[in-house]
Each structure stands twice: as structure tokens, then as C-alpha cells.
Scaffold this active site. Sequence first.
Site, mmCIF file in Angstrom:
data_model
loop_
_atom_site.group_PDB
_atom_site.id
_atom_site.type_symbol
_atom_site.label_atom_id
_atom_site.label_comp_id
_atom_site.label_asym_id
_atom_site.label_seq_id
_atom_site.Cartn_x
_atom_site.Cartn_y
_atom_site.Cartn_z
ATOM 1 N N HIS A 151 33.923 13.021 124.909
ATOM 2 C CA HIS A 151 33.281 14.294 124.536
ATOM 3 C C HIS A 151 32.325 14.761 125.623
ATOM 4 O O HIS A 151 31.777 13.967 126.396
ATOM 5 C CB HIS A 151 32.581 14.184 123.174
ATOM 6 N N ASP B 226 29.670 17.071 124.946
ATOM 7 C CA ASP B 226 28.343 17.419 124.445
ATOM 8 C C ASP B 226 27.439 16.191 124.391
ATOM 9 O O ASP B 226 27.910 15.045 124.394
ATOM 10 C CB ASP B 226 28.431 18.092 123.079
ATOM 11 N N ASP C 73 26.449 8.094 126.913
ATOM 12 C CA ASP C 73 27.066 8.741 125.748
ATOM 13 C C ASP C 73 27.327 10.216 126.039
ATOM 14 O O ASP C 73 26.541 11.059 125.664
ATOM 15 C CB ASP C 73 26.157 8.579 124.530
ATOM 16 N N GLU D 107 31.362 16.704 119.439
ATOM 17 C CA GLU D 107 31.427 15.374 118.827
ATOM 18 C C GLU D 107 30.094 14.980 118.205
ATOM 19 O O GLU D 107 30.062 14.257 117.213
ATOM 20 C CB GLU D 107 31.849 14.336 119.875
ATOM 21 N N GLU D 108 28.991 15.457 118.798
ATOM 22 C CA GLU D 108 27.670 15.060 118.318
ATOM 23 C C GLU D 108 27.233 15.838 117.076
ATOM 24 O O GLU D 108 26.116 15.664 116.602
ATOM 25 C CB GLU D 108 26.625 15.242 119.425
#
Length: 447
Positions: free
Chosen positions: A90, A92, A122, A156-157
Site C-alpha cells: 500500500h 498510504d 509500513d 489500506e490504513e
Amino acid sequence: MAERVLEAPTVDQQALDEVVTFTSELIRIDTTNRGGGDCQERPAAEYAAAKLAEAGLEPTILERTAGRGNVVARIEGTDPSADALLVHGHLDVVPAEAADWSVHPFSGEVSDGVVWGRGAVDMKNMDAMILATVRQWARVGFRPRRDIVIAFTADEEASAEDGSGFLADRHADLFEGCTEGISESGAFTFHDGSGKQIYPIAAGERGTGWLKLTARGKAGHGSKVNKANAVSRLAAAVARIGEHEWPVRLTPTVRAALTELAALYGIDTDVSAPGFDVDALLAALGPAAALVEPTVRNSSNPTMLSAGYKINVIPGEAVAHVDGRYLPGAEDEFRTTLDRLTGPDVEWEFQHREVALQAPVDSPTFRNMRAAVEEFAPEGHVVPYCMSGGTDAKQFSRLGITGYGFAPLKLPEGFDYQALFHGVDERVPVEALHFGVRVLDRFLRTA
């Protein structure tokens, strides 16, 4: 791309340099996801698409909402009959407060052998590994055995509605033939404090149950007796939920993790035996128990409360939010338990719900991931584990894709990988990125 060469290529210096550069440059693109649609991944999507295009691929940028960019590209394999593999990351990141950091969270600063910034673990590091690997293959004319679909996602977050959910629901054709996928949160070094280096590879995820609780009662003056106080009703329900001790529920992935960890530490136990005491084993495992402890039970953690507007006014409604997680096969129990804990005066609903996942640990893919890590970290001990949270693999599972967590990093002792997820001073060592590219390349060439 040119035809596959006979000898498998090794990672060259350009790939090692690029993974650091790409990680840093992606961090500098602020893709903070504050929820509620407040995010712009498009610039990062364009960056990734350009790097893929330079490698001879034909990436597509897709958006459900303007500015929420996703990228998908396919590398054709040499065996048309083989199932395809999805490799996704991802774009974001979660918010970061610059005043709390040692360096600016979107500087992408590279100093003293470390890349700093939000997304360093991340998961813009893995995004960079993917880009560096694909570009390396293009330089040497390598093609993998099976088709590989590359996907860089938005959102995704938060809910994934603008990212993997949108791709799975509206663009399933782009993932035709994909049966397995890899993404974040696996194959990183876990130091147990006694010299052992453990590399957990994710083969499962707990389900996501973000809950909204609503208590209704009788509004009135704060000085009057009120037996139908919405705040009291809500507080009692929240307390019951927070104090509840969920029963042990061991999934096959968690059993495999416990079995391998017990063997690693020389503990004689049978995790399948009647009366097996998981808490006793966890205590005996010491720090390594942290890899398994969050996933032997469901969980429910109250996180937000909202009620009232004036101290001397009893409100007619009070609201709370709970972060719930449930194991594969345990959602019905989760629902039934919440009905009981909330009681007759509090309603609850899923504000966001996603399935729990489980992947086989005896598959050729898992064996290849294990072998790739062991080749470059022979002193390490690879074990399967289940993630306590969730990833985009949940949405891609709608397409029948089995997901694994495999974003390899070799980390020095004292480097708390888990604490840096969504934490202050997120960073990744340059050597960890180099290890990651080598392992990812090795795995994908043999997948």
C-alpha cells in the site's frame, strides 16, 4: 521483457542503491491517510507507475475517487499454465506529528545507514523492494516461471474502499489467475534477547470487527434521579467488554507457530493434547511469546467514547467504539459474546468488518519463502505466525487469493520493528533494505 536467462540473476549494486533511493523518495511523497477520504495517493501512484514503465511494464493507474491512485501491472511468466502470484503493497501511511520526531517524518532522510520517515517500515520499504526487484529483472532479461501481478494500493490504513476493495470488486480481471499473494508484516528479524533470531512469516490474520456501540436513555437534568441514564448504560457495557477474558481458540496456523517455537526452545509439549495449557507455554517462551500471544484469542478493546454536551444535562444518547478482532472460525462466537456483553440497553453494529484469513504453512510457497530467508540468514529460525491485525490480503481474498505476509528485513538487535509500526521515529536500516531485495528476488525467482 526479454526471455528468461538460464542462470538466475543475482541482485546488482544498482538494485541495492535503488531500493534505498526509492524508499526515501516515496517517504517524501506525503500520503497521510487521516480517514474519511482525506488522503491523496495519486502522486505516489504516478511515481511507482513511472518506475515500472521504465522496466518495460505497462502499469495502469486506477481510481475510485479522484486522487486515490492505485497501480496494477503484470509480468508475464514463462509457464502459461502456472497460477499467477500477486505481490502487493500500500502507498498510504498513518499520520505523523512532526514535533514528536527526531527528523521530519516526510524528509526521507538517509543518515548513518538508516532511512527515516513515515512509511519506512509500513510499508514504502516493501514498495521500494518490489520496484527495485522488477527493474533488476528488466536489466538482465529475466522472466519468472509464473505470472506476477504487481499492485500498489490506496487506502489500506483506513477502510480500503478506495484501494484493494475497489480493485477486487471492480477490476477483478486484472488479477486473473492469481491464487496466492504476498504483502506486509512477515520475514523480519525478531530478536528474543538470548541470541536467537526468529523470522516470522505470516500465514493468517485475525478478522477485523470495528464496532459502534449506542446506548439510549432518558434525557434530563443532571440533578435528578435517572434510572435510564444512557451514559451509565454505555459505561457499564464498555467496562464489561474491556474486562472480558476471551477463551483460547487455537487455529492451525497458531498451533504450527507454537509447535515450532516450543521445539526451538527445547520445550516438550503437545499443542494438540487435551488440556494443553497455552498460557503456560507462552510464559515458558519468554519474549518470543509476543509473536503468538495476541492471536490465541479474540479481543475487544474500547477505544473511543462520546456523550453529552453540558455537565448538568443527562444526554439521551451515548456512543462508544471498540476495536474487535476475531480468529478464523470464531466470528459467530464474537458476535454472540458481544450481544451478551452489551446487554439489553446498548445496541452494537459493525462500523467496519473484514474476514479472518488462514493460509497453509505446508504449501510450496511457504517452503520457498522459508528457503529464501534461510539462504541469506542461515543463523535465523523461520516460523509461521498469524497477524493480530489485518492487511489488504483480506480484500484480495474475495478473489480466491490466499495471502501471506512476507516483506523481508534483517534488523539489528535492539531495533523494535513492531513498535515502529505507526510509531514515532519510524526508520529502516539500509542493510535491512538490501537484505529485503535479495530475499524477495530469491523467493520470486523460485515461486
